[in-house]
Design a protein around this motif. Structure first.
Motif: not given
Length: 315
Positions: A8-14, A31-32, A36-37, A69-73
């Motif tokens: 969720g800190a990534g491009f699509i996830g955020s 998010d590891n 992601g930021l 759960v939404i799995h984007q990682a």
């Protein structure tokens, strides 16, 4: 409802997290932060820095009691999957199975999984329907397709509901230079810096570029869609060649881009466009952002980095 968004800190996830917060959902992000930021995570969401492969993931599920759960990682780069198939497998397959175990042991209602057009490989019929043969040409595409098979068996054996979203090439604000849609981010950056771009192949290879805001909307609709335990293409249904993409970017920026051509890369697909009819019928979803407008927004966000931040703007 309480929702976990991996990556969720990534491009699509955020962007997915932002959309869920707008809908008054309670959101936890795992998010590891390898790509992601932290600053991209909506401040109304709870961020937990953890890898999806962590043995501590189950304890988190038991504590938080997620409904969905939404799995984007994921490891999202074709080239990296060719260079390190072991790493791709560790993240995309083993990490996903660890997540599925946590879901089934804590009675999660449904998982929405971010899959990819790369699962189809070089399909004979364009646009590609969901029923087309799965013939991935990269380990990335193979790992995503493998997780889809795990989801089907988890449903059959354990009763875990799922929806798979096979996304075309996603682009938009906050995108880095990797991943399937990263060509737009790369080209935009080169354009802004007045540097030449390298096109691998003749430039006639096509992709189906879908705006990240439209993808976020599809994820949210998938959470409560009546039709589940199925895969849906999330796309525009339109082919755009790399040569055409360059022209559209030049128009958006008002700048000419110098191009160099190189040999095609191993594992790259030549033509790709996905049929999105089923998503319209069963998810009540349609893409909203025209490519020319989306490219303009993406380029402006690159010119003004503050526009990439979550605060003060909804995408």
């Amino acid at each position: 409802m309480k929702i976990l968004v991996t990556g969720g800190a990534g491009f699509i996830g955020s962007h997915v997290v932002d959309k869920l917060i707008q809908q008054q959902c309670r959101v936890v992000v795992v998010d590891n932060l390898s790509s992601g930021l932290r600053e991209h995570v909506n401040t109304a969401a709870k961020l937990i820095e953890m890898d999806i492969g962590s043995p501590e993931l189950l304890a988190l599920f038991e504590q938080e009691k997620f409904d969905y759960v939404i799995h984007q990682a994921a490891q999202t780069t074709v080239a990296q999957s060719i260079d390190r198939p072991d790493r791709d497998c560790q993240v995309n397959i083993a990490g996903s199975v660890n997540l599925l175990e946590a879901c089934r042991k804590t009675a999660v209602r449904r998982i929405v999984f971010a899959s990819t057009a790369a699962a189809y490989g070089n399909a004979a019929d364009i646009p590609i329907p969901e029923s087309a043969p799965k013939q991935p040409t990269s380990f990335y595409g193979l790992s995503k397709w493998t997780v889809e098979q795990y989801l089907a068996l988890y449903r059959q054996i354990f009763g875990l509901e799922y929806i798979v979203l096979r996304c075309a090439n996603v682009y938009g604000e906050r995108q880095g230079n990797s991943g399937e849609g990263g060509v737009i981010s790369i080209f935009s950056k080169k354009l802004h810096e007045r540097r030449p771009v390298t096109i691998f192949g003749d430039g006639g290879q096509s992709r189906d570029f879908i705006y990240v805001g439209d993808v976020a909307a599809a994820n949210c609709l998938a959470l409560t869609a009546k039709t589940c335990n199925a895969a849906f293409n999330i796309s525009t249904g339109t082919e755009t060649s790399l040569n055409t993409l360059v022209k559209l970017l030049e128009q958006a920026a008002g700048i000419k881009l110098k191009k160099y051509f190189a040999q095609p890369r191993e594992g790259d697909i030549y033509r790709s466009s996905l049929d999105n009819t089923a998503a319209g019928k069963y998810l009540s979803w349609q893409p909203q952002m025209p490519l020319s407008q989306g490219l303009g927004r993406t380029y402006q966000a690159l010119k003004q980095p503050g526009l990439n931040q979550r605060e003060g703007r909804e995408w």
